[in-house]
Design a protein around this motif. Sequence first.
Motif, PDB file in Angstrom:
ATOM      1  N   ASP A  61       0.847  -1.201   0.092  1.00 39.52           N
ATOM      2  CA  ASP A  61       0.157  -0.163  -0.109  1.00 39.52           C
ATOM      3  C   ASP A  61       0.613   1.590  -0.373  1.00 39.52           C
ATOM      4  O   ASP A  61       0.959   2.205   0.046  1.00 39.52           O
ATOM      5  CB  ASP A  61      -1.146   0.084   1.252  1.00 39.52           C
ATOM      6  N   LEU A  62       2.319   0.876   0.102  1.00 41.55           N
ATOM      7  CA  LEU A  62       2.792   2.283   0.373  1.00 41.55           C
ATOM      8  C   LEU A  62       2.946   3.433  -1.409  1.00 41.55           C
ATOM      9  O   LEU A  62       3.071   4.729  -0.918  1.00 41.55           O
ATOM     10  CB  LEU A  62       4.431   1.940   0.626  1.00 41.55           C
ATOM     11  N   PRO A  63       2.912   2.649  -1.995  1.00 37.87           N
ATOM     12  CA  PRO A  63       2.655   3.585  -3.097  1.00 37.87           C
ATOM     13  C   PRO A  63       1.692   4.106  -3.041  1.00 37.87           C
ATOM     14  O   PRO A  63       1.946   5.880  -3.155  1.00 37.87           O
ATOM     15  CB  PRO A  63       2.876   2.493  -4.788  1.00 37.87           C
ATOM     16  N   THR A  64       0.619   3.890  -2.948  1.00 35.19           N
ATOM     17  CA  THR A  64      -0.861   5.046  -2.960  1.00 35.19           C
ATOM     18  C   THR A  64      -0.250   6.149  -1.655  1.00 35.19           C
ATOM     19  O   THR A  64      -0.625   6.865  -1.518  1.00 35.19           O
ATOM     20  CB  THR A  64      -1.624   3.956  -2.803  1.00 35.19           C
ATOM     21  N   LEU A  65       0.045   5.566  -0.648  1.00 39.64           N
ATOM     22  CA  LEU A  65       0.120   6.634   0.290  1.00 39.64           C
ATOM     23  C   LEU A  65       1.306   7.499  -0.220  1.00 39.64           C
ATOM     24  O   LEU A  65       0.855   8.655   0.604  1.00 39.64           O
ATOM     25  CB  LEU A  65       0.513   5.410   1.686  1.00 39.64           C
ATOM     26  N   CYS A  66       1.282   7.299  -0.730  1.00 39.76           N
ATOM     27  CA  CYS A  66       3.391   8.350  -1.058  1.00 39.76           C
ATOM     28  C   CYS A  66       2.898   9.255  -2.035  1.00 39.76           C
ATOM     29  O   CYS A  66       2.805   9.974  -1.487  1.00 39.76           O
ATOM     30  CB  CYS A  66       4.631   7.151  -1.802  1.00 39.76           C
ATOM     31  N   ARG A  67       1.638   8.671  -2.870  1.00 40.19           N
ATOM     32  CA  ARG A  67       1.302   9.659  -3.919  1.00 40.19           C
ATOM     33  C   ARG A  67       0.602  10.547  -3.620  1.00 40.19           C
ATOM     34  O   ARG A  67       0.001  11.846  -3.578  1.00 40.19           O
ATOM     35  CB  ARG A  67       0.356   8.649  -5.312  1.00 40.19           C
ATOM     36  N   ASP A  68      -0.357  10.272  -2.330  1.00 37.19           N
ATOM     37  CA  ASP A  68      -1.334  10.543  -1.736  1.00 37.19           C
ATOM     38  C   ASP A  68      -1.402  12.054  -0.625  1.00 37.19           C
ATOM     39  O   ASP A  68      -1.463  12.747  -1.167  1.00 37.19           O
ATOM     40  CB  ASP A  68      -2.360   9.895  -0.558  1.00 37.19           C
ATOM     41  N   ALA A  69       0.143  11.333   0.095  1.00 37.31           N
ATOM     42  CA  ALA A  69       1.373  12.143   0.864  1.00 37.31           C
ATOM     43  C   ALA A  69       2.026  13.460  -0.141  1.00 37.31           C
ATOM     44  O   ALA A  69       1.646  14.562   0.080  1.00 37.31           O
ATOM     45  CB  ALA A  69       1.686  11.669   1.810  1.00 37.31           C
ATOM     46  N   PHE A  70       1.922  13.130  -1.031  1.00 40.74           N
ATOM     47  CA  PHE A  70       2.805  14.790  -2.084  1.00 40.74           C
ATOM     48  C   PHE A  70       1.856  15.024  -2.631  1.00 40.74           C
ATOM     49  O   PHE A  70       2.172  16.382  -2.907  1.00 40.74           O
ATOM     50  CB  PHE A  70       3.773  13.492  -3.573  1.00 40.74           C
ATOM     51  N   ALA A  71       0.733  14.372  -2.627  1.00 36.46           N
ATOM     52  CA  ALA A  71      -0.053  15.400  -3.069  1.00 36.46           C
ATOM     53  C   ALA A  71      -0.712  16.497  -2.455  1.00 36.46           C
ATOM     54  O   ALA A  71      -1.144  17.792  -2.881  1.00 36.46           O
ATOM     55  CB  ALA A  71      -1.639  15.108  -3.865  1.00 36.46           C
ATOM     56  N   ARG A  72      -1.016  15.839  -1.378  1.00 37.40           N
ATOM     57  CA  ARG A  72      -1.447  17.010  -0.087  1.00 37.40           C
ATOM     58  C   ARG A  72      -0.301  18.065   0.335  1.00 37.40           C
ATOM     59  O   ARG A  72      -0.262  18.421   1.247  1.00 37.40           O
ATOM     60  CB  ARG A  72      -1.670  16.008   1.090  1.00 37.40           C
ATOM     61  N   THR A  73       1.401  17.513   0.132  1.00 33.83           N
ATOM     62  CA  THR A  73       2.540  18.128   0.180  1.00 33.83           C
ATOM     63  C   THR A  73       2.400  19.316  -0.300  1.00 33.83           C
ATOM     64  O   THR A  73       2.346  19.273  -1.242  1.00 33.83           O
ATOM     65  CB  THR A  73       3.682  17.512   0.544  1.00 33.83           C
ATOM     66  N   ALA A  74       2.236  20.555   0.373  1.00 35.28           N
ATOM     67  CA  ALA A  74       3.493  21.374  -0.706  1.00 35.28           C
ATOM     68  C   ALA A  74       4.094  21.723  -1.903  1.00 35.28           C
ATOM     69  O   ALA A  74       5.138  21.242  -0.787  1.00 35.28           O
ATOM     70  CB  ALA A  74       3.233  22.787   0.688  1.00 35.28           C
ATOM     71  N   PRO A  75       3.998  22.521  -2.214  1.00 38.14           N
ATOM     72  CA  PRO A  75       5.213  22.389  -3.255  1.00 38.14           C
ATOM     73  C   PRO A  75       6.679  22.783  -2.773  1.00 38.14           C
ATOM     74  O   PRO A  75       6.712  23.362  -1.605  1.00 38.14           O
ATOM     75  CB  PRO A  75       5.038  23.700  -4.182  1.00 38.14           C
ATOM     76  N   HIS A  76       8.208  21.983  -2.914  1.00 41.08           N
ATOM     77  CA  HIS A  76       9.727  22.402  -2.467  1.00 41.08           C
ATOM     78  C   HIS A  76       9.593  21.837  -0.798  1.00 41.08           C
ATOM     79  O   HIS A  76       9.866  22.299  -0.379  1.00 41.08           O
ATOM     80  CB  HIS A  76       9.848  23.697  -2.569  1.00 41.08           C
ATOM     81  N   GLY A  77       8.009  20.892  -0.622  1.00 42.58           N
ATOM     82  CA  GLY A  77       8.925  20.593   0.604  1.00 42.58           C
ATOM     83  C   GLY A  77       7.969  21.469   1.600  1.00 42.58           C
ATOM     84  O   GLY A  77       8.265  22.045   2.868  1.00 42.58           O
ATOM     85  N   ARG A  78       7.115  22.773   1.770  1.00 44.24           N
ATOM     86  CA  ARG A  78       7.045  23.735   2.533  1.00 44.24           C
ATOM     87  C   ARG A  78       5.330  23.331   3.073  1.00 44.24           C
ATOM     88  O   ARG A  78       4.531  23.450   2.900  1.00 44.24           O
ATOM     89  CB  ARG A  78       6.915  24.928   1.719  1.00 44.24           C
ATOM     90  N   GLY A  79       5.361  22.113   3.878  1.00 42.97           N
ATOM     91  CA  GLY A  79       4.508  21.908   4.754  1.00 42.97           C
ATOM     92  C   GLY A  79       3.358  20.876   4.411  1.00 42.97           C
ATOM     93  O   GLY A  79       3.577  20.817   3.347  1.00 42.97           O
ATOM     94  N   ILE A  80       2.482  20.494   5.282  1.00 38.17           N
ATOM     95  CA  ILE A  80       1.787  19.127   5.010  1.00 38.17           C
ATOM     96  C   ILE A  80       0.690  19.930   5.421  1.00 38.17           C
ATOM     97  O   ILE A  80       0.010  20.747   5.825  1.00 38.17           O
ATOM     98  CB  ILE A  80       1.447  18.150   5.744  1.00 38.17           C
ATOM     99  N   ALA A  81      -0.185  20.099   3.763  1.00 38.89           N
ATOM    100  CA  ALA A  81      -1.341  20.704   4.017  1.00 38.89           C
ATOM    101  C   ALA A  81      -3.022  19.738   4.057  1.00 38.89           C
ATOM    102  O   ALA A  81      -2.464  18.528   5.280  1.00 38.89           O
ATOM    103  CB  ALA A  81      -1.800  20.316   1.936  1.00 38.89           C
ATOM    104  N   ALA A  82      -3.416  20.922   5.367  1.00 40.89           N
ATOM    105  CA  ALA A  82      -4.860  20.474   6.407  1.00 40.89           C
ATOM    106  C   ALA A  82      -5.482  19.133   5.504  1.00 40.89           C
ATOM    107  O   ALA A  82      -6.106  19.723   4.121  1.00 40.89           O
ATOM    108  CB  ALA A  82      -5.067  21.363   6.488  1.00 40.89           C
TER     109      ALA A  82
END
Length: 82
Positions: A61-82
């Motif tokens: 399940d890790l690829p799906t979790l990673c893609r979802d986290a990447f989409a929720r994370t602001a560009p250039h590592g600037r925090g996690i979107a709520a």
Amino acid sequence: MPEFDARSADDLADLVEAQLLAPRDGAIRSRIDAIVAHGYGLTDADYRRILDSFSHKSQPDLPTLCRDAFARTAPHGRGIAA
């Protein structure tokens, strides 16, 4: 060298500490990976290509979790979107 703002650095430190306490937690791992990927300036296509290059047999399940986290994370590592 990856670039992180203060919030991302704090998020990353907290997540790494949590990962040490729960080493098999894919949700934590995926958030760490997403922040680092954005810190390196990876695009969605770059990140998907990297994820697809691993088998993920131990955590399918890790690829799906990673893609979802990447989409929720602001560009250039600037925090996690709520």
